[in-house]
Design a protein around this motif. Structure first.
Motif, mmCIF file in Angstrom:
data_model
loop_
_atom_site.group_PDB
_atom_site.id
_atom_site.type_symbol
_atom_site.label_atom_id
_atom_site.label_comp_id
_atom_site.label_asym_id
_atom_site.label_seq_id
_atom_site.Cartn_x
_atom_site.Cartn_y
_atom_site.Cartn_z
ATOM 1 N N LYS A 34 0.846 -1.187 0.000
ATOM 2 C CA LYS A 34 0.000 0.000 0.000
ATOM 3 C C LYS A 34 0.888 1.247 0.000
ATOM 4 N N TRP A 35 0.545 2.198 -0.923
ATOM 5 C CA TRP A 35 1.227 3.483 -0.988
ATOM 6 C C TRP A 35 0.347 4.552 -0.331
ATOM 7 N N THR A 36 0.940 5.368 0.539
ATOM 8 C CA THR A 36 0.242 6.524 1.110
ATOM 9 C C THR A 36 1.188 7.714 1.105
ATOM 10 N N LYS A 37 0.576 8.928 1.054
ATOM 11 C CA LYS A 37 1.384 10.144 1.106
ATOM 12 C C LYS A 37 1.290 10.727 2.498
ATOM 13 N N HIS A 38 2.462 11.065 3.038
ATOM 14 C CA HIS A 38 2.512 11.588 4.397
ATOM 15 C C HIS A 38 1.969 13.016 4.408
ATOM 16 N N SER A 39 0.736 13.129 4.854
ATOM 17 C CA SER A 39 0.104 14.439 4.951
ATOM 18 C C SER A 39 -0.902 14.385 6.080
ATOM 19 N N ALA A 40 -1.576 15.509 6.278
ATOM 20 C CA ALA A 40 -2.555 15.561 7.369
ATOM 21 C C ALA A 40 -3.688 14.572 7.141
ATOM 22 N N HIS A 41 -3.991 14.249 5.871
ATOM 23 C CA HIS A 41 -5.105 13.351 5.564
ATOM 24 C C HIS A 41 -4.669 11.914 5.340
ATOM 25 N N GLY A 42 -3.381 11.664 5.218
ATOM 26 C CA GLY A 42 -2.899 10.301 4.986
ATOM 27 C C GLY A 42 -3.522 9.688 3.748
ATOM 28 N N ILE A 43 -3.390 10.360 2.616
ATOM 29 C CA ILE A 43 -4.098 9.956 1.397
ATOM 30 C C ILE A 43 -3.610 8.589 0.930
ATOM 31 N N HIS A 44 -4.579 7.683 0.629
ATOM 32 C CA HIS A 44 -4.259 6.355 0.111
ATOM 33 C C HIS A 44 -4.151 6.426 -1.406
ATOM 34 N N LEU A 45 -2.998 5.970 -1.930
ATOM 35 C CA LEU A 45 -2.750 6.150 -3.355
ATOM 36 C C LEU A 45 -2.901 4.872 -4.161
ATOM 37 N N HIS A 46 -2.145 3.845 -3.793
ATOM 38 C CA HIS A 46 -2.155 2.615 -4.575
ATOM 39 C C HIS A 46 -2.110 1.416 -3.646
ATOM 40 N N ASN A 47 -2.724 0.315 -4.097
ATOM 41 C CA ASN A 47 -2.757 -0.918 -3.303
ATOM 42 C C ASN A 47 -2.639 -2.095 -4.251
ATOM 43 N N ASN A 48 -1.794 -3.069 -3.900
ATOM 44 C CA ASN A 48 -1.622 -4.237 -4.748
ATOM 45 C C ASN A 48 -1.024 -5.367 -3.927
ATOM 46 N N THR A 49 -0.846 -6.514 -4.597
ATOM 47 C CA THR A 49 -0.305 -7.692 -3.924
ATOM 48 C C THR A 49 1.079 -7.996 -4.462
ATOM 49 N N GLY A 50 2.043 -8.116 -3.552
ATOM 50 C CA GLY A 50 3.406 -8.453 -3.936
ATOM 51 C C GLY A 50 4.217 -7.269 -4.396
ATOM 52 N N SER A 51 3.595 -6.386 -5.202
ATOM 53 C CA SER A 51 4.307 -5.215 -5.717
ATOM 54 C C SER A 51 3.277 -4.153 -6.083
ATOM 55 N N ALA A 52 3.587 -2.878 -5.776
ATOM 56 C CA ALA A 52 2.679 -1.773 -6.102
ATOM 57 C C ALA A 52 3.484 -0.640 -6.692
ATOM 58 N N ALA A 53 2.992 -0.086 -7.829
ATOM 59 C CA ALA A 53 3.678 1.002 -8.514
ATOM 60 C C ALA A 53 2.950 2.315 -8.243
ATOM 61 N N LEU A 54 3.716 3.327 -7.891
ATOM 62 C CA LEU A 54 3.194 4.678 -7.692
ATOM 63 C C LEU A 54 3.578 5.494 -8.921
ATOM 64 N N ILE A 55 2.568 5.877 -9.713
ATOM 65 C CA ILE A 55 2.817 6.601 -10.963
ATOM 66 C C ILE A 55 2.023 7.902 -10.935
#
Length: 679
Positions: free
Chosen positions: A453-474
């Motif tokens: 799981k990818w998240t951005k460190h901010s006040a809202h903790g925005i959830h960006l991407h989720n996957n199994t084994g590997s996740a790409a943030l584009i």
């Protein structure tokens, strides 16, 4: 009546007819003896060949030695009968069966030497031949009472009308040769009892001539009956699951006495049980006119349930004599192999898998791993255990258990999963230019696959991407707002692992408005303003050849301002270049020098002075002239004082020099007005 084969088994040759009639002529005796032995040898060979064929067709479990003795008994009885049928009544002397004893020249009897032994429930043959001066019509046998000197208890009389025969022997004794004229007095006693033991004596009579009778007291036959020790013979063919099979139980003995009762019992788990779908049949086989074989068959469908169980054949004879034979059933069967154990194991633990193939005979079990080499791991019979200690991720994969039973091979497979997790990794460039694409891949090697799981460190903790084994943030066409801290979280087996990356978006704008160069009073001033991240560095390449210039740098947020000043020289035809760079991009701009339009190029160059400059110069001139006047006045007074004429000359000096003072003041003020603009 029939022969009982087991009588021959217990005591060997003692249960066979052994007395031959005494031949009167030695030549005939030798000839017949030779013929007898030849016939005996041929018959034995034929029976052996038949027995070998029987063994090959039907394997015998238990009682094989009894069966061989039974065959010998049959052969010898048959030979004995043939001999007596071909014998001569006028022979005398010693025979191969026993010793001939004569009371007179005309009355001789040949009986078995020694004691005839037999077992209860079976039969016994008393071989006998005799000579007499008359032709008897029937034969009588007596059983001697040891307490009496004379044998008076008749046990057999070939004259069926004789009621004096003991009731316990009626129907149990018969002649081997019914024709008494052939002088064969051999008898067979069936359904033996232990009470039948004792001495037996022969008597012959002529029915129509009461005086023609003779009792052979010179010799008596001895019979000893013991308890039954022989067992039935059970013949078991090869047994295979799913096929119908027939078991045969043959009663001991080849006698033609009462037919024994044969019963079958199946024992399972120590208890008698009923065989499902069984068929039993009794059979009596007449081997000769006086011999029989009693048997029973059991037919049923085989299953693995029958393997290892016991089948008992019980034979009951007259007189409550019972014997039984128990055999164990070995049924050929097989079951598919089964794998026992956990196929999921943590890295570093022990992998323990057992493959069992239930079968008979035991299967050969082999473990193999599905790899390029196909390595054989473990091999055993019936069961094989696969053990791998300190298991690693490389042990994951498919394992095959192969069970080979006779000519059949069956397989069982197990997919082994090793639970493991490697360190979390982020791949990609975390510094990107504004307008380009951000591409970061977070992955972790693990089994089972981790949830990324990818998240951005901010006040809202925005959830960006989720996957199994590997996740790409584009992120396409990134802007400055995309800069910041991004967090990758891997969840594996309810445990979390995180890693952080700082993304930097770099940018650089063009040279900002307000930048340029200005020339005033031979002083060249250039200003260059630039924005970017990281902060840009401003350089002046064209000024590097000048000896004296100053640079002032100011920073505000992402804005950098650089001001350069250059004194002296002719800058009218100069161009100045400003270069802004932050390592990721570069911006350039060339400035043309702008001159002050108030300057006069013809004749002496006098600068126009503003009112502020004139007023400032005037006051400065006043101050300087006042200072100068004070100094002169002080000097003059000091000089007069020294001369002693101070009072008289003061007034004269002030009057004479007033005009001079005014002129000096005007000159000083005018000079300051001229030089003030250049200060």
């Amino acid at each position: 009546m029939s022969f009982q084969r087991n009588a021959a088994v217990q005591r060997g040759a003692h249960t066979l007819p052994e007395n031959l009639m005494l031949l009167k002529k030695q030549g005939k005796h030798k000839k017949r003896q030779k013929i007898l032995q030849t016939l005996k040898q041929r018959s034995v060979e034929k029976r052996r060949e038949k027995l070998d064929k029987t063994r090959k067709a039907c394997p015998v479990e238990g009682g094989s030695e009894h069966f061989r003795h039974q065959i010998r008994m049959f052969v010898l009885i048959w030979v004995t009968v043939c001999f007596f049928l071909r014998g001569s009544a006028d022979a005398k002397g010693s025979s191969v069966w026993g010793t001939t004893k004569c009371q007179t020249n005309n009355y001789c009897v040949t009986l078995h030497d020694g004691t005839i032994t037999a077992e209860a429930g079976l039969c016994a043959v008393i071989s006998c031949s005799f000579t007499a001066a008359f032709t008897p019509t029937h034969i009588i046998w007596y059983k001697c009472d040891p307490l009496k000197t004379k044998c008076e208890d008749s046990v057999f009389d070939s004259n069926m009308d004789n009621d004096k025969v003991q009731s316990g022997f009626k129907g149990r004794i018969s002649l081997l040769e019914p024709d008494v004229s052939k002088k064969n007095c051999s008898i067979i006693i069936s359904d033996l009892k232990e009470s039948d033991s004792g001495l037996y004596q022969l008597r012959v009579e002529e029915t129509n001539v009461p005086t023609e009778a003779f009792t052979y007291t010179v010799s008596r036959a001895s019979l000893s009956v013991t308890g039954l020790t022989q067992k039935p013979t059970v013949v078991i063919p090869p047994l295979t699951e799913g096929q119908e099979s027939t078991l045969t139980c043959t009663a001991p003995g080849l006698c033609s006495g009462s037919q024994p009762k044969i019963t079958w019992t199946w024992r399972k788990g120590g208890k008698d049980s009923q065989l499902t779908g069984n068929i039993t049949a009794a059979k009596t086989e007449n081997l000769t006119a006086v011999t029989q074989r009693h048997s029973s068959t059991l037919t049923f469908n085989l299953s693995a349930e029958h393997h290892g169980t016991n089948i008992t054949c019980q034979v009951s004879f007259e007189g409550n004599t019972t014997r039984e034979e128990t055999v164990t059933l070995n049924v050929n069967y097989r079951r598919n192999p089964q794998i026992i154990g956990s196929t999921t194991v943590k890295e570093g633990d022990l992998l323990n898998l057992t493959c069992r193939a239930e079968s008979f005979p035991p299967s050969v079990v082999t473990w193999t791993n599905h790899s390029v080499l196909g390595i054989q791991l473990y091999n055993n019979t019936g069961s094989a255990t696969l053990e791998i200690s300190n298991v690693t991720a490389e042990a994951s994969g498919q394992y095959t258990c192969t069970a080979t039973h006779l000519n059949t091979t069956t397989l069982a497979q197990a997919d082994v999963t090793v639970i493991y997790k490697r360190k979390l990794q982020v791949i990609g460039n975390t510094t990107v230019k504004k307008g380009s694409d951000l591409n970061l891949t977070c992955s972790v090697e693990s089994s089972p696959p981790s949830v990324i799981k990818w998240t951005k460190h901010s006040a809202h903790g925005i959830h960006l991407h989720n996957n199994t084994g590997s996740a790409a943030l584009i992120i396409s066409n990134v802007t400055a707002e995309d800069s910041g801290q991004y967090i990758c979280t891997a969840t594996h087996q309810n445990k979390n692992e995180t890693t952080q990356v700082d993304v930097t978006v770099t940018w650089l704008s063009k040279i900002q408005n307000g930048s340029g160069c200005f020339l005033q009073s031979k002083v060249l001033t250039c200003v260059c303003i630039s924005e970017g991240f990281p902060l840009p560095t401003i350089k002046w390449p064209l000024l590097e050849g000048h000896a004296e210039y100053s640079v002032i740098r100011t920073v505000s947020n992402n804005t950098v301002s650089s001001t350069v000043s250059l004194n002296g020289g002719n800058h009218g035809n100069m161009s100045v270049e400003c270069v802004s760079s932050n390592g990721n991009a570069e911006a350039k701009q060339t400035f043309m020098i702008k001159q002050d339009m108030s300057k006069n190029d013809d004749g002496p160059k006098i600068s126009s002075v503003s009112w502020l400059q004139v007023i400032l110069a005037f006051f400065i001139g006043v101050l300087l002239s006042a200072l100068f006047s004070c100094l002169i006045l002080k000097y003059c007074r000091k000089k007069q004082k020294n001369s002693g004429y101070l009072d008289d000359n003061v007034e004269m000096i002030s009057q004479d020099n007033s005009l001079v003072y005014m002129l000096v003041h005007l000159i000083i003020i005018f000079c300051f007005i001229l030089i003030a603009p250049n200060i």
